[in-house]
Design a protein around this motif. Structure first.
Motif, short mmCIF file in Angstrom:
data_model
loop_
_atom_site.label_atom_id
_atom_site.label_comp_id
_atom_site.label_asym_id
_atom_site.label_seq_id
_atom_site.Cartn_x
_atom_site.Cartn_y
_atom_site.Cartn_z
N GLU A 183 44.00 -57.59 98.93
CA GLU A 183 43.67 -58.01 100.28
C GLU A 183 44.46 -59.29 100.59
O GLU A 183 44.44 -60.24 99.80
CB GLU A 183 42.17 -58.29 100.41
CG GLU A 183 41.78 -58.79 101.79
CD GLU A 183 40.33 -59.22 101.87
OE1 GLU A 183 39.85 -59.41 103.00
OE2 GLU A 183 39.68 -59.38 100.82
N ILE A 184 45.15 -59.30 101.72
CA ILE A 184 45.93 -60.47 102.13
C ILE A 184 45.38 -60.96 103.46
O ILE A 184 45.25 -60.19 104.42
CB ILE A 184 47.43 -60.13 102.27
CG1 ILE A 184 47.98 -59.59 100.94
CG2 ILE A 184 48.22 -61.35 102.74
CD1 ILE A 184 49.36 -59.00 101.05
N CYS A 185 45.05 -62.25 103.51
CA CYS A 185 44.59 -62.87 104.74
C CYS A 185 45.32 -64.20 104.88
O CYS A 185 45.03 -65.16 104.17
CB CYS A 185 43.08 -63.07 104.70
SG CYS A 185 42.44 -63.76 106.24
N GLY A 186 46.33 -64.21 105.76
CA GLY A 186 47.18 -65.40 105.87
C GLY A 186 47.90 -65.64 104.57
O GLY A 186 48.45 -64.72 103.98
N PRO A 187 47.86 -66.87 104.03
CA PRO A 187 48.54 -67.14 102.76
C PRO A 187 47.71 -66.74 101.54
O PRO A 187 48.19 -66.76 100.42
CB PRO A 187 48.75 -68.65 102.79
CG PRO A 187 47.61 -69.16 103.62
CD PRO A 187 47.33 -68.10 104.64
N ASP A 188 46.44 -66.38 101.77
CA ASP A 188 45.55 -66.06 100.65
C ASP A 188 45.61 -64.58 100.33
O ASP A 188 45.69 -63.73 101.21
CB ASP A 188 44.09 -66.43 101.00
CG ASP A 188 43.95 -67.90 101.34
OD1 ASP A 188 44.62 -68.71 100.69
OD2 ASP A 188 43.17 -68.22 102.27
N GLN A 189 45.54 -64.29 99.04
CA GLN A 189 45.46 -62.90 98.62
C GLN A 189 44.56 -62.79 97.40
O GLN A 189 44.47 -63.71 96.61
CB GLN A 189 46.84 -62.33 98.32
CG GLN A 189 47.59 -63.01 97.21
CD GLN A 189 48.90 -62.32 96.93
OE1 GLN A 189 48.98 -61.11 96.95
NE2 GLN A 189 49.94 -63.10 96.66
#
Length: 198
Positions: free
Chosen positions: A119-125
């Motif tokens: 799951e990728i949300c902006g720079p976070d994964q």
């Protein structure tokens, strides 16, 4: 998986015979899709109307079989189900990206089976699922007895060369998403190569 706004299919490695493509056309027509197809010496193209969009599935002829080529972005939920059924039925490889709200779910599929989900949300994964490689004694014996492994290794070497070229291009373009995708695909191919050469 939640319903996605858009699904992108890339790095597809699916092989078909003519009958499977004809069955796909029949099933799409039964589902009410408006479509047409055309064929020449090298390509079989199935054009599917989804609302205002036209999705063209391109099947490249390789001897007496076909290989789907290209990347596809699909916004039609039912057509996405057809694509996923094709991946599963052909025991193919693919990277599937599902876009929902501000999240991207990247699914790596090998031999028709999900091996990784991120799951990728902006720079976070974050990794939601990672399959552990498991090879049974029966599978090892089948591999020993079969020449398919040797044939697959030859094809896999060419695929690795192509993926390395894609990675080089992605790094040169400073495309971090494409670079990450290429690295994941190379890692999956490395695992497959190790299993085949075992």
């Amino acid at each position: 998986m939640n319903r996605s706004d858009e699904v992108e299919y890339c790095n597809l490695e699916l092989r078909f015979d003519r009958r499977q493509i004809q069955n796909l056309i029949r099933d799409l027509i039964q589902e009410g899709y408006s479509l047409y197809w055309s064929e020449n010496e090298s390509l079989f193209i199935v054009s599917i109307r989804t609302g205002r969009k036209l999705v063209k599935l391109r099947f490249q002829r390789i001897h007496h079989r076909y290989k789907i080529v290209g990347d596809y972005t699909i916004r039609d939920e039912k057509l996405s189900e057809f694509m996923e059924k094709m991946i599963g039925d052909s025991r193919g490889h693919a990277v599937v990206k599902r876009f929902k709200d501000r999240h991207v779910f990247v699914e790596n599929i090998m031999f028709g089976e999900r091996i990784r989900l991120v799951e990728i949300c902006g720079p976070d994964q974050r990794v939601l699922y990672q399959k552990r490689p498991a090879v049974t004694a029966e599978q090892m014996m089948e591999t020993f007895m079969s020449t398919q492994a040797e044939e697959r290794i030859e094809v896999l070497r060419m695929e690795v060369d192509y993926a390395l070229a894609e990675l080089h291009e992605a790094i040169a373009e400073e495309d971090s998403v494409k670079t990450k995708c290429c690295k994941e695909r190379l890692n999956a191919m490395r695992t497959e190569m190790l299993q085949l050469e075992w």
